[in-house]
Design an enzyme around this catalytic site. Structure first.
Site, PDB file in Angstrom:
ATOM      1  CB  CYS A 295       2.308   5.240   8.214  1.00  0.00           C
ATOM      2  SG  CYS A 295       2.899   7.030   7.291  1.00  0.00           S
TER       3      CYS A 295
ATOM      4  N   PRO B 290       0.869  -1.060  -0.126  1.00  0.00           N
ATOM      5  CG  PRO B 290       0.250  -1.024   2.377  1.00  0.00           C
ATOM      6  CD  PRO B 290       0.720  -1.871   1.172  1.00  0.00           C
ATOM      7  CG  MET B 291       3.452   2.016  -1.918  1.00  0.00           C
ATOM      8  SD  MET B 291       4.443   1.783  -3.455  1.00  0.00           S
ATOM      9  CE  MET B 291       3.533   1.100  -4.534  1.00  0.00           C
TER      10      MET B 291
ATOM     11  CG  ASN C 150       7.549  -3.857   3.253  1.00  0.00           C
ATOM     12  OD1 ASN C 150       6.847  -3.031   3.605  1.00  0.00           O
ATOM     13  ND2 ASN C 150       7.878  -3.817   2.137  1.00  0.00           N
TER      14      ASN C 150
ATOM     15  CG  ASN D 221      16.354  -5.042   3.401  1.00  0.00           C
ATOM     16  OD1 ASN D 221      16.276  -3.940   3.430  1.00  0.00           O
ATOM     17  ND2 ASN D 221      17.039  -5.978   4.407  1.00  0.00           N
TER      18      ASN D 221
ATOM     19  CB  ALA E 126       7.022   0.092  -1.138  1.00  0.00           C
ATOM     20  CD  GLU E 127      12.194   3.973  -1.934  1.00  0.00           C
ATOM     21  OE1 GLU E 127      13.199   3.434  -1.997  1.00  0.00           O
ATOM     22  OE2 GLU E 127      11.800   4.771  -1.099  1.00  0.00           O
TER      23      GLU E 127
ATOM     24  CG  HIS F 184       8.966  -2.150   6.941  1.00  0.00           C
ATOM     25  ND1 HIS F 184       8.625  -0.826   6.301  1.00  0.00           N
ATOM     26  CD2 HIS F 184      10.051  -2.290   6.622  1.00  0.00           C
ATOM     27  CE1 HIS F 184       9.509  -0.451   5.529  1.00  0.00           C
ATOM     28  NE2 HIS F 184      10.495  -1.151   5.908  1.00  0.00           N
TER      29      HIS F 184
END
Length: 488
Positions: free
Chosen positions: A108, A23-24, A208, A210, A232-233, A175
């Site tokens: 977050c 989710p971003m 989540n 690396n 994500a990234e 994460h």
């Protein structure tokens, strides 16, 4: 049919998903999710939605979830940030028919989450979190899941995960970074914490952190034993990550723009941000097109800039083949026109798990440039401010000249300078609605509308009063009555 739980939920509803798009905020919208699914993603999350806004604003619900319902976009998990059990439940009830599960954001770390008191800033309030998860698990028709960050202490992280599982969480995403690992202090995610959580709980666990290549995904699953891996990234820079390929950037950019056209509406800022991520390495070289990409005002303009970048890259490829261009050596494993991750520079002198050096580490890693001179000389301004200065040469960045904003008495946000109630717009709207008042400063006209409606009713009432009391229709003056007498 009873609600599926734990591993049954992962196997049946989520189809044993291993490759997950995170989710971003403003970045995992429908078009990007569909692009990612085409290239290997098996499960996607919506962007984080604000539960309180979702409950009170029908437009917000429509624009961020209801209008994005698509048969191709399943399985799908909707994520909310919240800090109130009842509000979270209300939002989840409104969303549950449009997704396969509801996720509570407990990861977050941004300042906006700290101000709003949600995300990772709830990780110490176990009693509240237990109540939120338990209530949602009891009342929802779909499972409740959670996304968390780890504590410094592995044991505390494990107890945290076990508490959420006991409360009713059916899937946990971990994460492997702490609350403080962000920005300049991001560092490396700790998979040992994730591995410990996986061993300690019986519900499915996603990892989540690396994840930059498909090899990282396989290695993470092997080392931690998790059921799936979230990116994500890595996904933003290469939506074909889960395919294990690194296609030319223009292929992904053009395919994404085509999906955007097929599934409107899509906010222009979302599209622009995706193109900046995809073309990140190329834009470091062709900086003039970086400026163009930032300025264009429509989808066609974004597509045109992307096309120009493609032509320049193809020209470089042709010249390289002819031997007339030597590609500059750098840190990138592939040419800049290939999809590949952006590797964050590690924090300086990072020494993990050494508390005595934490404060010194933060000073070193988050070192900021010296304060800018009050005259705002271009060579002392940040790059962003230099761009603003170029657009508006008369702009002054001196802090002493910035306007001072008074705070709203009710919520603390900046209040309107000319608001009749001395409140911010949101609080003013509530008060004006309740008191049927106007506020020209905020464009609110509740009293004006009420007066207009009252006047219209009075006019309508006056017309009705001219009709005969027995309900019969009035007759024109030239028409005769049943007795043959003219109406005067």
């Amino acid at each position: 049919m009873p609600k599926l739980q734990g591993l049954d939920f992962w196997r049946t509803t989520l189809r044993e998903a291993r490759y997950v798009v995170a989710p971003m905020v403003d970045q995992s919208e429908l078009a990007w999710r569909l692009l990612s699914r085409r290239h290997g993603a098996q499960l996607c999350y919506t962007p984080m939605l604000h539960a309180q806004v979702f409950v009170r604003d029908a437009n917000y619900r429509r624009e961020n979830l209801y209008a994005e319902v698509c048969a191709e976009d399943r399985p799908l998990i909707t994520q909310f940030c919240a800090n109130d059990p009842e509000v979270f439940l209300q939002a989840a009830l409104l969303a549950q028919d449009h997704c396969d599960a509801i996720d509570l954001n407990l990861g977050c770390p941004q300042m906006i989450a700290k101000r709003g008191h949600y995300g990772v800033f709830l990780q110490d309030e176990w009693e509240l979190l237990e109540k939120m998860v338990k209530l949602a698990n009891e009342k929802l028709s779909v499972p409740i899941t959670c996304k968390i960050r780890v504590f410094q202490d592995v044991g505390r992280t494990v107890r945290y995960a076990q508490m959420l599982e006991k409360a009713g969480c059916q899937l946990l995403t971990v994460h492997g970074r702490t609350k403080d690992q962000k920005g300049a202090l991001t560092g490396i995610a700790d998979w040992e914490h994730i591995k410990a959580v996986r061993k300690a709980v019986s519900i499915p666990v996603f990892a989540n952190g690396n994840i930059q290549h498909l090899s990282d995904v396989e290695r993470c699953i092997q080392e931690t034993g998790v059921h799936g891996v979230m990116s994500a990234e890595g996904n933003l820079h290469n939506p074909a990550l889960f395919e294990g390929s690194s296609p030319p950037v223009w292929e992904m950019a053009e395919e994404y723009l085509e999906v955007v056209k097929q599934h409107p509406p899509c906010t222009l800022s979302f599209v622009r941000a995706h193109l900046f991520k995809l073309w990140h390495h190329t834009l470091q070289i062709h900086q003039d097109l970086r400026e163009e990409l930032a300025k264009v005002k429509n989808l066609e303009g974004l597509a045109e800039v992307s096309k120009q970048l493609r032509l320049r890259c193809q020209e470089e490829i042709a010249r390289e083949k002819e031997g007339t261009l030597e590609r500059p050596r750098g840190d990138l494993p592939f040419p800049h026109w290939m999809c590949q991750p952006y590797i964050r520079p590690p924090p300086k002198e990072l020494v993990p798990n050494v508390k005595s050096q934490d404060s010194e580490l933060k000073k070193t890693a988050s070192h900021k440039r010296a304060l800018e001179d009050s005259d705002g000389a271009p060579d002392t301004l940040s790059k962003n401010k230099q761009k603003k200065k170029a657009r508006n040469p008369h702009k002054n960045f001196c802090p002493e000249h910035k306007p001072k904003y008074m705070k709203c008495e009710q919520c603390g946000n900046p209040k309107g300078n000319k608001c009749v109630f001395d409140l911010c717009r949101a609080c003013c709207k509530k008060k004006a609605y309740k008191e049927v008042a106007d506020c020209p400063s905020h464009g609110l006209r509740f009293k004006t509308k009420a007066d207009r409606q009252r006047a219209e009713k009075e006019r309508a009432g006056g017309i009705k009063e001219t009709e005969p009391p027995d309900g019969s229709q009035g007759l024109p003056e030239t028409q005769n009555t049943e007795q043959g007498q003219a109406v005067l």
